[in-house]
Design a protein around this motif. Structure first.
Motif, PDB file in Angstrom:
ATOM      1  N   LYS B 220      -0.915  -2.565  -3.274  1.00 43.10           N
ATOM      2  CA  LYS B 220      -2.214  -1.872  -3.341  1.00 43.10           C
ATOM      3  C   LYS B 220      -2.616  -1.636  -4.795  1.00 43.10           C
ATOM      4  O   LYS B 220      -3.586  -0.932  -5.062  1.00 43.10           O
ATOM      5  CB  LYS B 220      -2.142  -0.547  -2.582  1.00 43.10           C
ATOM      6  CG  LYS B 220      -2.124  -0.754  -1.078  1.00 43.10           C
ATOM      7  CD  LYS B 220      -2.011   0.553  -0.327  1.00 43.10           C
ATOM      8  CE  LYS B 220      -1.828   0.238   1.151  1.00 43.10           C
ATOM      9  NZ  LYS B 220      -0.836   1.102   1.779  1.00 43.10           N
ATOM     10  N   MET B 221      -1.869  -2.208  -5.735  1.00 44.02           N
ATOM     11  CA  MET B 221      -2.200  -2.017  -7.146  1.00 44.02           C
ATOM     12  C   MET B 221      -3.389  -2.899  -7.521  1.00 44.02           C
ATOM     13  O   MET B 221      -3.602  -3.955  -6.938  1.00 44.02           O
ATOM     14  CB  MET B 221      -1.011  -2.398  -8.028  1.00 44.02           C
ATOM     15  CG  MET B 221       0.216  -1.552  -7.803  1.00 44.02           C
ATOM     16  SD  MET B 221       1.459  -1.746  -9.079  1.00 44.02           S
ATOM     17  CE  MET B 221       1.614  -3.486  -9.256  1.00 44.02           C
ATOM     18  N   GLN B 305     -14.467  -7.214  -2.919  1.00 47.69           N
ATOM     19  CA  GLN B 305     -13.036  -7.153  -3.166  1.00 47.69           C
ATOM     20  C   GLN B 305     -12.589  -8.514  -3.708  1.00 47.69           C
ATOM     21  O   GLN B 305     -13.160  -9.544  -3.355  1.00 47.69           O
ATOM     22  CB  GLN B 305     -12.316  -6.850  -1.859  1.00 47.69           C
ATOM     23  CG  GLN B 305     -10.974  -6.223  -2.068  1.00 47.69           C
ATOM     24  CD  GLN B 305     -10.383  -5.758  -0.750  1.00 47.69           C
ATOM     25  OE1 GLN B 305      -9.997  -6.571   0.083  1.00 47.69           O
ATOM     26  NE2 GLN B 305     -10.331  -4.457  -0.538  1.00 47.69           N
ATOM     27  N   LEU B 306     -11.563  -8.486  -4.550  1.00 46.75           N
ATOM     28  CA  LEU B 306     -11.044  -9.729  -5.114  1.00 46.75           C
ATOM     29  C   LEU B 306     -10.623 -10.673  -3.988  1.00 46.75           C
ATOM     30  O   LEU B 306      -9.930 -10.262  -3.057  1.00 46.75           O
ATOM     31  CB  LEU B 306      -9.854  -9.410  -6.001  1.00 46.75           C
ATOM     32  CG  LEU B 306      -9.371 -10.517  -6.932  1.00 46.75           C
ATOM     33  CD1 LEU B 306     -10.439 -10.831  -7.959  1.00 46.75           C
ATOM     34  CD2 LEU B 306      -8.100 -10.086  -7.626  1.00 46.75           C
ATOM     35  N   ASN B 534     -11.582   0.887  -9.021  1.00 47.93           N
ATOM     36  CA  ASN B 534     -10.220   1.386  -9.141  1.00 47.93           C
ATOM     37  C   ASN B 534     -10.190   2.790  -9.751  1.00 47.93           C
ATOM     38  O   ASN B 534     -11.203   3.306 -10.197  1.00 47.93           O
ATOM     39  CB  ASN B 534      -9.374   0.403  -9.952  1.00 47.93           C
ATOM     40  CG  ASN B 534      -8.961  -0.774  -9.093  1.00 47.93           C
ATOM     41  OD1 ASN B 534      -8.432  -0.603  -8.005  1.00 47.93           O
ATOM     42  ND2 ASN B 534      -9.244  -1.983  -9.566  1.00 47.93           N
ATOM     43  N   LEU B 535      -8.991   3.354  -9.783  1.00 51.77           N
ATOM     44  CA  LEU B 535      -8.869   4.781 -10.074  1.00 51.77           C
ATOM     45  C   LEU B 535      -9.287   5.185 -11.479  1.00 51.77           C
ATOM     46  O   LEU B 535      -9.516   6.355 -11.724  1.00 51.77           O
ATOM     47  CB  LEU B 535      -7.422   5.226  -9.831  1.00 51.77           C
ATOM     48  CG  LEU B 535      -6.990   5.268  -8.363  1.00 51.77           C
ATOM     49  CD1 LEU B 535      -5.537   5.715  -8.269  1.00 51.77           C
ATOM     50  CD2 LEU B 535      -7.875   6.212  -7.568  1.00 51.77           C
ATOM     51  N   GLU B 536      -9.373   4.219 -12.417  1.00 45.21           N
ATOM     52  CA  GLU B 536      -9.772   4.652 -13.763  1.00 45.21           C
ATOM     53  C   GLU B 536     -11.176   5.245 -13.752  1.00 45.21           C
ATOM     54  O   GLU B 536     -11.524   6.035 -14.615  1.00 45.21           O
ATOM     55  CB  GLU B 536      -9.651   3.499 -14.770  1.00 45.21           C
ATOM     56  CG  GLU B 536     -10.766   2.455 -14.750  1.00 45.21           C
ATOM     57  CD  GLU B 536     -10.423   1.265 -13.876  1.00 45.21           C
ATOM     58  OE1 GLU B 536      -9.729   1.467 -12.865  1.00 45.21           O
ATOM     59  OE2 GLU B 536     -10.864   0.136 -14.186  1.00 45.21           O
ATOM     60  N   TRP B 537     -11.985   4.882 -12.746  1.00 48.05           N
ATOM     61  CA  TRP B 537     -13.347   5.412 -12.668  1.00 48.05           C
ATOM     62  C   TRP B 537     -13.396   6.717 -11.886  1.00 48.05           C
ATOM     63  O   TRP B 537     -14.447   7.328 -11.758  1.00 48.05           O
ATOM     64  CB  TRP B 537     -14.279   4.377 -12.024  1.00 48.05           C
ATOM     65  CG  TRP B 537     -14.232   3.056 -12.728  1.00 48.05           C
ATOM     66  CD1 TRP B 537     -13.691   1.904 -12.273  1.00 48.05           C
ATOM     67  CD2 TRP B 537     -14.729   2.762 -14.041  1.00 48.05           C
ATOM     68  NE1 TRP B 537     -13.806   0.902 -13.201  1.00 48.05           N
ATOM     69  CE2 TRP B 537     -14.451   1.397 -14.303  1.00 48.05           C
ATOM     70  CE3 TRP B 537     -15.393   3.514 -15.028  1.00 48.05           C
ATOM     71  CZ2 TRP B 537     -14.793   0.771 -15.509  1.00 48.05           C
ATOM     72  CZ3 TRP B 537     -15.740   2.883 -16.223  1.00 48.05           C
ATOM     73  CH2 TRP B 537     -15.431   1.531 -16.448  1.00 48.05           C
ATOM     74  N   ALA B 538     -12.261   7.147 -11.326  1.00 45.60           N
ATOM     75  CA  ALA B 538     -12.244   8.331 -10.458  1.00 45.60           C
ATOM     76  C   ALA B 538     -12.033   9.622 -11.226  1.00 45.60           C
ATOM     77  O   ALA B 538     -11.901  10.684 -10.622  1.00 45.60           O
ATOM     78  CB  ALA B 538     -11.154   8.175  -9.395  1.00 45.60           C
ATOM     79  N   GLY B 557      -5.545   2.167   0.248  1.00 43.16           N
ATOM     80  CA  GLY B 557      -5.703   0.714   0.315  1.00 43.16           C
ATOM     81  C   GLY B 557      -6.088   0.157  -1.034  1.00 43.16           C
ATOM     82  O   GLY B 557      -6.036   0.855  -2.053  1.00 43.16           O
ATOM     83  N   LEU B 558      -6.503  -1.101  -1.047  1.00 45.92           N
ATOM     84  CA  LEU B 558      -6.996  -1.718  -2.272  1.00 45.92           C
ATOM     85  C   LEU B 558      -8.331  -1.085  -2.647  1.00 45.92           C
ATOM     86  O   LEU B 558      -9.025  -0.539  -1.792  1.00 45.92           O
ATOM     87  CB  LEU B 558      -7.193  -3.212  -2.057  1.00 45.92           C
ATOM     88  CG  LEU B 558      -5.962  -4.098  -2.182  1.00 45.92           C
ATOM     89  CD1 LEU B 558      -6.339  -5.521  -1.827  1.00 45.92           C
ATOM     90  CD2 LEU B 558      -5.425  -4.041  -3.604  1.00 45.92           C
TER      91      LEU B 558
END
Lengths: 203, 649
Positions: B220-221, B305-306, B534-538, B557-558
């Motif tokens: 999930k990374m 999603q990728l 992703n979490l850097e924007w959270a 999840g992803l």
């Protein structure tokens, strides 16, 4: 380190704190890098083994007796180091310190004999510049010997901390990591003993 | 080493004199400014001794931009010298020095620190952590890199630059053929920086394995985190090889061993092998994180999603394994057996398979996506065709028999610039612009950014595309000049024009940093592009607070942040805060690294007393560190509440 200090009291002392667990994983990873480092040195040794130029070969120089003493010293030191960790698990600071001091004395004996061997070779006229074979011999063994010497210095520092602070999750993880390092150097020596000395004496 | 003062400080070259004067004036200006604005304490406490991964990331990127300038100037000097036949801009010796430092600086002191800087800033955020596993080590990594870089860079004003190529091949690099301090700078500068890189490798490997937030399994990374993990694994196994190789050549040059020499039965080819056993994985160390950055950007701005996440992961891992099995393709022509050449030929071509898989995954990610053409997306789009050109010519070079034609020509030069610039450099620009609002709280100006993009892309192709044909025409690399009869004049001149276009683009890029700092609107939320996945924007504010997350996020999840937005969750709000534990700053790494630089500088000139004094100093700092039982400190709940309340107001 920037995480909760979630302590697990059921684990061995060195694994109880988060920092301790991370440091141990980190050190195993570092040992992976050390394996790559020594592998490179061994590969270079094999590549240059036959390049003796005008100098003597290993067969002419090596002495089985000396190497056997060195090997026994280092192997025994690994055993006593294991006992020290056993004492640590039994929460006996005094036992850890005593067995670690014995380990260090054996390690110092090993270094003493290695230095004697090097000095002896230099007196016989075999130096770093004699041939590629002897260059890599001194570099491979010197790297191992340097590791052992640094280990001795490092463990002395840890013993001072143990005497001052006793067994805490932090000191325990430090001592445990130094024991990993010590055993690793023993493993490397087994390869040096086999690949450099034994193979050098029979060829 | 007996050196006269006029040999110690390089004199008599107007170009170097100009550099010396500008370095002197620049240093005086920096010191004066810091003193005038009373910023010394701020610099020391907030930055130089900081163990905050975000600040270290920014310092890495600033150093890398500085090195991009230095390496770029080297490149422009070479292109000027080659613009027309019989040019007398650089003499051959100076030319040798310039191409040697250009290579080392661009690979080791620009590409790697730039990517490590982005990794430092972003990866802990993406895995929902508050810092790395070993914050102290992180600061030490930065400092050893910085000191190694400084040591390497002063070579051209003190003592003379290395001139044996960035590969430092023996026997050319031995004392017999390269006397003087130049090659020693190469060995010791890279050695010191390499220690830092190895520590970064261990640090981030453990960080990603052990410090992921709740629910984030390996699969999930984010893709950038995946590429970082694998890159770190490559570093852990490749960098010790370089450490040993550099140490061995140092022994040859300083202590009289005969490993790589022509006398004493040495074997110069051993150096070549060892160098590339590290050197080829190194190429993947600088390209895999780039792949990660493009994956993030393409998926963000295609709003999808990728594509084929698992195939991406498998191909990264495959590439990392193959990267250790191809090193001989750098010297097919050096007398290996046909069997050896065939083996390495096949492994090399095999790398194009996982790489091709990735290219298709990016294309399919965009397929039916609603694409926003922001500047980072433009860089990522340009990457695909340009990188394919570099990759396909790479497969041409992989054919051992054909390589006898291409080897050491401009065809090769063009190939690796196509992969390294359109791969790594585009990714550095794209990643920096993409994450710029996360680092500085405002975007870079998009309009200027697009000018930079177009000028650079055109300049890049104008510069390097003609070089393929120069190579096929037989122009060898590393020659300082050529004759009109060679017939290489036209293409060389075009190439030089392209190089200067890239230089122009860089200047505009730097201007854009200034312009955006002055005029760009400040971001109000943590999700600057509005499309973050992703979490850097959270994070609660545009620039994450010191502790990153007041409450560690939970992941199911992803693309976790995209998921949170869809479900309307804000995990950072309306929760009970708990005190946060953070590591303390430390001055030990800076002091230890400066001592390494001191010892290294002494050894460059065979002043062994300096080496010994430096080594003793290093041991003392290690002892200080060993007895340091500082456990960090806690940020109180009140302080967290205050910070969170202030966020984005």
């Amino acid at each position: 380190m920037a995480h909760d200090h979630n302590v697990n009291p059921n684990a061995p002392l060195e694994y109880q704190s988060e920092v301790g667990r991370l440091n141990i994983t980190g050190f195993w990873t570092f040992l992976g890098a050390e394996i790559a480092l020594f592998s490179t040195l061994f590969a270079s040794y094999f590549a240059l083994q036959s390049r003796v130029g005008d100098g003597p070969t290993s067969t002419e120089m090596f002495e089985a007796g000396l190497v056997m003493i060195m090997t026994m010293l280092l192997l025994t030191s690994s055993f006593t180091c294991g006992i020290a960790i056993h004492e640590m698990r039994a929460n006996n600071v005094k036992g850890v310190i005593i067995w670690m001091i014995i380990t260090l004395i054996l390690g110092a004996g090993f270094i003493g004999y290695e230095l004697y061997e090097f000095v002896h070779y230099v007196h016989e006229g075999v130096t770093l510049s004699t041939s590629a074979h002897w260059s890599i011999f001194f570099i491979l063994l010197g790297t191992h010997g340097l590791h052992v010497s640094i280990g001795i210095g490092w463990i002395i520092l840890l013993l001072i901390q143990l005497a001052r602070r006793g067994l805490t999750p932090k000191t325990a993880s430090k001592v445990f990591i130094s024991s990993l390092y010590w055993h690793f150097l023993d493993v490397v020596w087994i390869f040096i003993f086999t690949c450099v000395y034994l193979m050098g004496m029979v060829s | 080493m007996d050196l006269k003062w006029n040999e110690f400080i390089i004199t008599g070259d107007p170009l170097i004199l100009g550099a010396q004067i500008s370095i002197l004036l620049g240093s005086i200006a920096a010191v004066a400014a810091l003193t005038y604005f009373k910023k010394w304490t701020w610099l020391w406490k907030e930055w130089l001794t900081s163990v905050d991964h975000k600040k270290l990331g920014i310092m890495y990127i600033l150093s890398a931009l500085l090195m991009l300038f230095r390496g770029g100037v080297d490149g422009l000097m070479m292109r000027t010298q080659l613009a027309t036949p019989n040019m007398e801009f650089l003499d051959p010796q100076h030319y040798n020095e310039v191409f040697s430092t250009h290579g080392v600086i661009m690979i080791i002191f620009m590409a790697m620190p730039f990517l490590i800087g982005l990794i430092n800033y972003i990866v802990p955020l993406q895995i929902g952590a508050r810092d790395v596993a070993f914050p102290f080590l992180n600061n030490l990594s930065f400092w050893t890199f910085f000191v190694g870089m400084a040591l390497f860079n002063i070579s051209f004003i003190i003592g003379g630059s290395p001139d044996a190529g960035w590969t430092g091949y023996t026997p050319l690099a031995t004392n017999d053929f390269s006397p003087g301090p130049g090659q020693n700078y190469y060995l010791l500068g890279i050695q010191i920086a390499g220690i830092g890189t190895l520590m970064t490798g261990i640090n981030f490997f453990v960080t990603i394995l052990k410090m992921r937030t709740k629910g984030m399994t390996l699969m999930k990374m984010s893709m950038f985190t995946w590429t970082t993990l694998i890159t770190m694994l490559i570093i852990i196994f490749a960098f010790p090889v370089l450490t040993v190789a550099l140490a061995m050549q140092t022994f040859d040059r300083l202590f009289g061993s005969v490993l790589f020499t022509l006398h004493g039965d040495g074997n110069p080819m051993l150096w070549v092998n060892l160098f590339w056993v590290w050197g080829h994985p190194e190429v993947y160390i600088v390209i895999l994180p780039a792949f990660g950055i493009f994956s993030e950007i393409i998926s963000t701005f295609a709003r999808k999603q990728l594509f084929a996440y698992k195939a991406m992961v498998v191909s990264i891992v495959t590439i990392s394994v193959l990267s250790f099995l191809v090193w001989v393709h750098h010297f097919f022509t050096m007398g290996n057996s046909a069997e050896a050449n065939s083996f390495f030929s096949i492994t090399t071509m095999a790398i194009s398979i996982p790489t091709g898989v990735k290219i298709f995954n990016w294309l399919f990610t965009m397929y039916r996506g609603r694409i926003t053409f922001t500047t980072p997306m433009l860089w990522s789009l340009a990457f695909i065709p340009n990188f394919v050109i570099g990759g396909v010519t790479g497969v041409m070079l992989a054919m051992a028999a054909a390589d006898y034609q291409y080897h050491n020509t401009y065809f090769l030069v063009s190939h690796f610039h196509y992969v390294l610039i359109s791969g790594t450099v585009f990714a550095c620009f794209a990643g920096l612009i993409y994450w710029y609002p996360k680092m500085f709280g405002h975007k870079m100006n998009e309009k200027i950014g697009k000018w930079v993009f177009w000028i650079f892309i055109i300049g890049f192709n104008v510069c390097f595309f003609p070089q393929y044909f120069l190579g096929l025409d037989g122009m060898p690399r590393r020659i300082s000049t050529y004759l009109p009869e060679d017939g290489w004049t036209g293409l060389n001149f075009i190439s030089t024009v392209g190089a200067f276009l890239m230089g122009l683009a860089f200047i505009i890029f730097v201007y854009n940093i200034y312009y955006s700092w002055r005029y760009a609107p400040r971001e109000k939320t943590g999700d600057a592009w509005g499309l973050g996945r992703n979490l850097e924007w959270a994070t609660s504010s545009s620039i994450p607070p010191h502790y990153n997350f007041a409450v560690l996020p939970e992941v199911t999840g992803l693309d976790p942040y995209w998921d949170m937005k869809e479900k309307g969750l804000d995990q950072q709000k309306n929760v009970d805060y708990k005190p946060i534990h953070m590591p303390s700053n430390s001055a030990v790494p800076a002091i230890m690294s400066v001592l390494m630089g001191f010892a290294g500088f002494g050894l460059v000139f065979h002043w062994y007393w300096m080496g010994i004094v430096g080594a003793i100093g290093i041991f003392i700092t290690m002892i200080v560190r060993s007895f340091d039982y500082n456990d960090g400190y806690y940020i109180s709940v009140e302080e967290i509440k205050e910070t969170e309340a202030k966020a984005n107001k």
